[in-house]
Design a protein around this motif. Structure first.
Motif, PDB file in Angstrom:
ATOM      1  N   ASP A 195      13.246  21.506  58.460  1.00  0.00           N
ATOM      2  CA  ASP A 195      14.697  21.712  58.387  1.00  0.00           C
ATOM      3  C   ASP A 195      15.125  23.154  58.615  1.00  0.00           C
ATOM      4  O   ASP A 195      16.282  23.497  58.385  1.00  0.00           O
ATOM      5  CB  ASP A 195      15.221  21.226  57.025  1.00  0.00           C
ATOM      6  CG  ASP A 195      15.138  19.718  56.878  1.00  0.00           C
ATOM      7  OD1 ASP A 195      15.267  19.016  57.903  1.00  0.00           O
ATOM      8  OD2 ASP A 195      14.934  19.239  55.755  1.00  0.00           O
ATOM      9  N   TRP A 196      14.206  24.003  59.050  1.00  0.00           N
ATOM     10  CA  TRP A 196      14.594  25.373  59.369  1.00  0.00           C
ATOM     11  C   TRP A 196      14.928  25.468  60.857  1.00  0.00           C
ATOM     12  O   TRP A 196      14.240  24.874  61.682  1.00  0.00           O
ATOM     13  CB  TRP A 196      13.437  26.339  59.049  1.00  0.00           C
ATOM     14  CG  TRP A 196      13.844  27.777  59.170  1.00  0.00           C
ATOM     15  CD1 TRP A 196      14.459  28.536  58.228  1.00  0.00           C
ATOM     16  CD2 TRP A 196      13.702  28.614  60.327  1.00  0.00           C
ATOM     17  NE1 TRP A 196      14.697  29.803  58.724  1.00  0.00           N
ATOM     18  CE2 TRP A 196      14.249  29.869  60.011  1.00  0.00           C
ATOM     19  CE3 TRP A 196      13.164  28.414  61.603  1.00  0.00           C
ATOM     20  CZ2 TRP A 196      14.272  30.931  60.898  1.00  0.00           C
ATOM     21  CZ3 TRP A 196      13.200  29.463  62.491  1.00  0.00           C
ATOM     22  CH2 TRP A 196      13.743  30.708  62.150  1.00  0.00           C
ATOM     23  N   PRO A 197      16.022  26.146  61.247  1.00  0.00           N
ATOM     24  CA  PRO A 197      16.870  27.046  60.462  1.00  0.00           C
ATOM     25  C   PRO A 197      18.173  26.434  59.970  1.00  0.00           C
ATOM     26  O   PRO A 197      19.095  27.160  59.615  1.00  0.00           O
ATOM     27  CB  PRO A 197      17.163  28.156  61.470  1.00  0.00           C
ATOM     28  CG  PRO A 197      17.272  27.416  62.782  1.00  0.00           C
ATOM     29  CD  PRO A 197      16.246  26.306  62.709  1.00  0.00           C
ATOM     30  N   ALA A 198      18.268  25.120  59.929  1.00  0.00           N
ATOM     31  CA  ALA A 198      19.546  24.483  59.612  1.00  0.00           C
ATOM     32  C   ALA A 198      19.875  24.493  58.119  1.00  0.00           C
ATOM     33  O   ALA A 198      21.046  24.374  57.751  1.00  0.00           O
ATOM     34  CB  ALA A 198      19.552  23.040  60.119  1.00  0.00           C
ATOM     35  N   PRO A 224      26.493  25.271  61.891  1.00  0.00           N
ATOM     36  CA  PRO A 224      25.565  24.485  61.065  1.00  0.00           C
ATOM     37  C   PRO A 224      24.115  24.518  61.534  1.00  0.00           C
ATOM     38  O   PRO A 224      23.198  24.400  60.719  1.00  0.00           O
ATOM     39  CB  PRO A 224      26.151  23.075  61.137  1.00  0.00           C
ATOM     40  CG  PRO A 224      27.612  23.287  61.358  1.00  0.00           C
ATOM     41  CD  PRO A 224      27.707  24.492  62.244  1.00  0.00           C
ATOM     42  N   ALA A 225      23.885  24.675  62.827  1.00  0.00           N
ATOM     43  CA  ALA A 225      22.511  24.686  63.326  1.00  0.00           C
ATOM     44  C   ALA A 225      21.713  25.866  62.790  1.00  0.00           C
ATOM     45  O   ALA A 225      20.474  25.816  62.740  1.00  0.00           O
ATOM     46  CB  ALA A 225      22.507  24.714  64.850  1.00  0.00           C
TER      47      ALA A 225
END
Length: 338
Positions: free
Chosen positions: A103-106, A267-268
């Motif tokens: 889940d990085w960088p979100a 958000p990304a």
């Protein structure tokens, strides 16, 4: 303490070697001898980690207290190193990346975050994050002994071979009006390679199996402070013009590459500068001020002729915006402001 560093001549690897030598360790490096000279004081063993016979020659008659694998990125190759080094070292340290986290960088993350899918026996090819995740699994599943997984965030410092801070220092040193991305008060999260090296050596000496996200404190510098430190270090009279994220994206400016360290506020990238370092800090991680890193990097870089400086790697691609494109965007931005 006897330490083997796979790599050891470039950037973080070099910082690890220097830190180990400073502590009085007996250091062996294993690399092909083509990227950069080894640090004086090591036992340099030449070889290619993708060649089993070279690894067998490395381990014959040798053992170490700790192994630090600095640049492994192919799970199958790392797994072979793990197989041959099992039983010959007390701890295997693998330098991974926060890119291994799915889940990085979100999203903001800590050590409980899930890894990308990535097989421990995967071959070359594919995306960097899943490959690093596969390498982590190869180490943890295959090594007989303690395993230490280090997931660094954004690393800066002297001898940086990626070229992010060197590009900014070079651009700022030229002076004039400099295109600066986004907002000057955008908080970053940066760490010096030398501080990672000190932490890794502390943990190798302590022993035990662990994993750590290793980065600077959240907001340990703003983008404005970073560029101001570049101007101060280089003695430049550069003036910074801050241009909105949306304006840059509309004109096709690529985050991370054309303007290094720039991640638009959307958000990304919501978690790009929001890693939790609480666990590493509690275990002894200490980070120097970013301005010190900037000054020390310029002290190293300024002796390298500009034409010989490297901005980018095979993975990152060429870094830096074309001067003509920078000038066009600055002119358009000025015109848009009336």
């Amino acid at each position: 303490m006897k330490t083997l560093i796979i790599g050891g001549s470039v950037f973080l690897g070099r910082a690890l070697v220097e830190e180990a030598l400073r502590r009085g360790h007996e250091v062996t490096t294993f690399n092909r001898g083509v990227s950069a000279p080894d640090v004086p004081g090591v036992e340099a063993v030449r070889g290619d980690r993708e060649v089993t016979a070279d690894l067998e020659r490395l381990v014959e008659g040798r053992s170490w207290d700790a192994v630090i694998d600095v640049f492994g990125s192919v799970p199958r190759v790392v797994a072979e190193s793990v197989r041959l080094l099992s039983g010959r070292a007390g701890v295997y340290t693998f330098i991974s990346s926060v890119s291994a986290l799915a889940d990085w960088p979100a999203r903001p993350l800590d050590e409980r975050a899930a890894l990308h899918e990535g097989a421990p026996d995967a071959g070359p090819g594919g995306e960097y994050g899943p490959l690093k995740a596969g390498c982590e699994r190869a180490v943890e599943q295959g090594f007989t002994g303690d395993t230490l997984i280090i997931q660094p965030g954004l690393i800066l410092g002297p001898h940086e071979n990626v070229g992010r801070l060197p590009w900014w220092l070079t651009r700022v040193s030229r002076g004039g009006t400099v295109l600066a991305p986004g907002r000057p008060d955008r908080g970053l999260q940066l760490i010096d390679a030398r501080d990672i090296a000190a932490f890794v050596m502390d943990r190798c000496e302590a022993g035990g199996s662990e994993r750590f996200i290793v980065s600077g404190d959240r907001g340990n510098a703003t983008f404005g402070e970073l560029l101001a430190a570049c101007a101060k270090a280089t003695g430049s009279d550069a003036e910074f013009t801050w241009v909105d994220d949306a304006f840059l994206l509309e004109r096709g400016v690529q985050p991370w590459t054309e303007l290094p360290l720039w991640a638009p506020e959307n958000p990304a990238f919501a978690g790009v500068w929001a890693l939790s370092t609480a666990k590493a800090t509690a275990a002894g991680l200490r980070c120097r001020p970013v301005a010190e890193t900037v000054a020390d990097t310029w002290a190293w870089l300024r002796d390298i002729p500009e034409a010989e400086r490297s901005f980018g790697t095979e993975r990152s691609g060429r870094l830096g915006i074309d001067p003509a494109k920078e000038a066009d965007i600055l002119a358009a931005w000025t015109a848009s402001r009336g």
